[in-house]
Design a protein around this motif. Structure first.
Motif, PDB file in Angstrom:
ATOM      1  N   ASP A 103       0.838  -1.187   0.000  1.00  0.00           N
ATOM      2  CA  ASP A 103       0.000   0.000   0.000  1.00  0.00           C
ATOM      3  C   ASP A 103       0.878   1.243   0.000  1.00  0.00           C
ATOM      4  N   ASN A 104       0.752   2.050  -1.037  1.00  0.00           N
ATOM      5  CA  ASN A 104       1.489   3.311  -1.150  1.00  0.00           C
ATOM      6  C   ASN A 104       2.988   3.132  -0.937  1.00  0.00           C
ATOM      7  N   GLU A 130       7.831   1.647  -5.943  1.00  0.00           N
ATOM      8  CA  GLU A 130       6.872   1.047  -6.867  1.00  0.00           C
ATOM      9  C   GLU A 130       7.233   1.285  -8.327  1.00  0.00           C
TER      10      GLU A 130
END
Length: 150
Positions: free
Chosen positions: A72-73, A112
């Motif tokens: 997540d993030n 990411e």
């Protein structure tokens, strides 16, 4: 003024925390190896090669169903929670009942733009959780290119 280390025989893990506070890097506790600190926080290895990152979590005695992985993030979180209770038979008088509760959570910052989040894989084998984070093609190292001079 001199800071002195404390010794407390009533709480065996307390001196190690004090030692880490005075001797360790306060900003680097997340990456420390707490396996020898009488803690339930498992030891972790992080490896990198040209194609992927590999995270190995030493967590013997668990089942693959005990783990949860979340991205997540840009933060990968690996956690586990397990409760064990001894079952008592009907009609038995219980004079002692033992149960255990174990949990941990480890988090890692993940770029990411470097990893392919859709292809993250995990497997649990022989007490080790293996998490593979493949690199995106554009993030993989490329061989040097020879440029001809005209």
């Amino acid at each position: 003024m001199t800071l002195a280390k404390l010794s407390n025989n009533w709480f065996p893990s307390f001196p190690s925390l004090v030692d880490r506070f005075f001797d360790g890097d306060l900003m680097d506790w997340n990456s420390s190896n707490f396996a020898g600190e009488q803690s339930t926080l498992p030891a972790v290895n992080v490896k990198e090669n040209d194609n992927e990152f590999l995270i190995e979590v030493a967590a013997p005695g668990l089942k693959k169903e005990d783990f949860k992985l979340h991205l997540d993030n840009g933060r990968l979180t690996i956690s586990s929670e397990r409760k064990d209770e001894k079952v008592e038979k009907e009609g038995e008088k219980v004079t002692r009942k033992e149960f255990s509760y174990q949990s941990f959570q480890r988090s890692f910052n993940v770029a990411e733009n470097i990893i392919n989040a859709d292809k993250i894989a995990a497997k649990y084998n022989n007490g080790i959780l293996h998490v593979t984070l493949p690199k995106r093609e554009e993030a993989k190292p490329r061989p040097a290119k020879q440029i001809n001079i005209s």
